[in-house]
Design an enzyme around this catalytic site. Sequence first.
Site, PDB file in Angstrom:
ATOM      1  N   ARG A 102      26.467  57.917   7.904  1.00 21.28           N
ATOM      2  CA  ARG A 102      27.556  58.913   7.962  1.00 21.28           C
ATOM      3  C   ARG A 102      27.164  60.041   7.022  1.00 21.28           C
ATOM      4  O   ARG A 102      26.991  59.838   5.824  1.00 21.28           O
ATOM      5  CB  ARG A 102      28.880  58.289   7.528  1.00 21.28           C
ATOM      6  N   HIS A 129      30.954  62.093  16.585  1.00 23.94           N
ATOM      7  CA  HIS A 129      31.483  60.808  16.114  1.00 23.94           C
ATOM      8  C   HIS A 129      31.468  59.828  17.293  1.00 23.94           C
ATOM      9  O   HIS A 129      32.514  59.410  17.789  1.00 23.94           O
ATOM     10  CB  HIS A 129      32.899  61.004  15.551  1.00 23.94           C
ATOM     11  N   GLN A 132      33.477  56.387  17.274  1.00 20.90           N
ATOM     12  CA  GLN A 132      34.914  56.551  17.457  1.00 20.90           C
ATOM     13  C   GLN A 132      35.246  56.774  18.931  1.00 20.90           C
ATOM     14  O   GLN A 132      36.208  56.202  19.461  1.00 20.90           O
ATOM     15  CB  GLN A 132      35.430  57.733  16.624  1.00 20.90           C
ATOM     16  N   ASP A 219      43.245  65.271  16.019  1.00 20.93           N
ATOM     17  CA  ASP A 219      42.513  64.895  14.799  1.00 20.93           C
ATOM     18  C   ASP A 219      42.907  65.915  13.724  1.00 20.93           C
ATOM     19  O   ASP A 219      43.504  66.956  14.036  1.00 20.93           O
ATOM     20  CB  ASP A 219      40.999  64.934  15.087  1.00 20.93           C
ATOM     21  N   CYS A 259      42.013  59.238  15.702  1.00 22.26           N
ATOM     22  CA  CYS A 259      40.950  58.454  15.065  1.00 22.26           C
ATOM     23  C   CYS A 259      41.329  57.987  13.672  1.00 22.26           C
ATOM     24  O   CYS A 259      40.771  57.016  13.177  1.00 22.26           O
ATOM     25  CB  CYS A 259      39.653  59.252  15.043  1.00 22.26           C
ATOM     26  N   ARG A 287      37.373  49.904  17.115  1.00 23.69           N
ATOM     27  CA  ARG A 287      36.142  50.322  16.436  1.00 23.69           C
ATOM     28  C   ARG A 287      35.244  49.094  16.213  1.00 23.69           C
ATOM     29  O   ARG A 287      34.028  49.144  16.418  1.00 23.69           O
ATOM     30  CB  ARG A 287      36.460  50.968  15.071  1.00 23.69           C
TER      31      ARG A 287
HETATM   32  N1  NVA Z   1      37.130  65.064  12.013  1.00 24.75           N
HETATM   33  C1  NVA Z   1      37.347  64.111  10.961  1.00 24.75           C
HETATM   34  C2  NVA Z   1      37.227  62.710  11.497  1.00 24.75           C
HETATM   35  C3  NVA Z   1      37.441  61.634  10.482  1.00 24.75           C
HETATM   36  C4  NVA Z   1      37.231  60.258  11.040  1.00 24.75           C
HETATM   37  C5  NVA Z   1      36.329  64.351   9.853  1.00 24.75           C
HETATM   38  O1  NVA Z   1      35.169  64.609  10.160  1.00 24.75           O
HETATM   39  O2  NVA Z   1      36.705  64.273   8.685  1.00 24.75           O
HETATM   40  N1   CP Z   2      38.104  57.180  12.131  1.00 24.76           N
HETATM   41  C1   CP Z   2      37.202  56.982  11.153  1.00 24.76           C
HETATM   42  O1   CP Z   2      35.990  57.165  11.327  1.00 24.76           O
HETATM   43  O2   CP Z   2      37.719  56.504   9.979  1.00 24.76           O
HETATM   44  P1   CP Z   2      36.987  56.406   8.576  1.00 24.76           P
HETATM   45  O3   CP Z   2      36.710  57.804   8.114  1.00 24.76           O
HETATM   46  O4   CP Z   2      37.977  55.684   7.712  1.00 24.76           O
HETATM   47  O5   CP Z   2      35.707  55.627   8.730  1.00 24.76           O
END
Ligand code: NVA
Ligand code: CP
Length: 302
Positions: A102, A129, A132, A219, A259, A287
């Site tokens: 990540r 992502h 997700q 989101d 998500c 997930r």
């Molecule tokens: N768009 C959000 C998704 C978090 C799971 C981010 O990147 O922070």
């Molecule tokens: N939806 C998601 O990816 O959650 P986290 O940021 O908690 O991993």
Amino acid sequence: MKHLLKMMDLTNGDITEILNLADQLKYEQKHGIAHKVLAGKTLGMIFEKASTRTRVSFEVGMYQLGGLPIFLSAGDLQIGRGEPVQDTARVLSRYLDGIMIRTYKQAEVDALAKNGTIPIINGLTDYAHPCQVLADLMTIREYKGALEGLKLCFIGDGNNMMNSLIVGGLKMKMEVAVACPAEYRPNPAVRDFAAAHPAFSMTTDPLDAARGADVLITDVWASMGEEGEAEKRRKAFRGYQINDEVLAAAKPDAMVQHCLPAHRGEEITAKAFEAHAKEIFDEAENRLHAQKAVLVKLLGNK
Ligand code: NVA
Ligand code: CP
């Protein structure tokens, strides 16, 4: 399929295979049927951003499959002190059977895949992502029985989630309608891909996009790394919200996906969130199952 870098790389057949396997693994887990098919395998999990769901679901998933997950905070790795990603990839390939990462830049994930010799899984970048979206597609299929022909509507930022849902939805032959402010459109590569699909539409009007939708998704307005823009974004995204009006424009039996984490009162009202909490937390649970399917497909013995 050697890696999971972004939805664009997957075919309709790949996605269907992952969803079928995810359903099977979910059934087995619920019925106490052990499936330790990754015994002896190790997964490194590199995190340069925060996480609740991704970290815990990958860690538990590897454990349930009989393998070993290793949590690697980027701040504690030499990569955080400037060791090139090319070298990190070559070193970690000597120890591990797979890496979940990540991070911010998609290019970093692509570089790991290019320079390493083991499967790489994108656990979220600014661009994509995919884990997700596989869980979302699994949940939608669970609720609606099939994906083809359903109308998926995403309201909000042209971010990693919007990018990946557009591609994933269109690949699964869904109708995809997105609503976003003109200056927060999805990535140009995604727009190019979508432009070739008559089932895609993009508007600045959330009600337009929501009309007749089977699934409403949103989101956060400011993603991880964009905290400094939160105030500006709060203004730009006002009205890009799942609320009573948007729900009334969708089909009466429309489901909602998020998500998480969710910001009640911004991209979704507290009322809409609680009315659809079952679907949203099923999505969070999925997930685990969807990622186990990805792990089995990428790390399992062929
Ligand atoms: N768009 C959000 C998704 C978090 C799971 C981010 O990147 O922070
Ligand atoms: N939806 C998601 O990816 O959650 P986290 O940021 O908690 O991993």
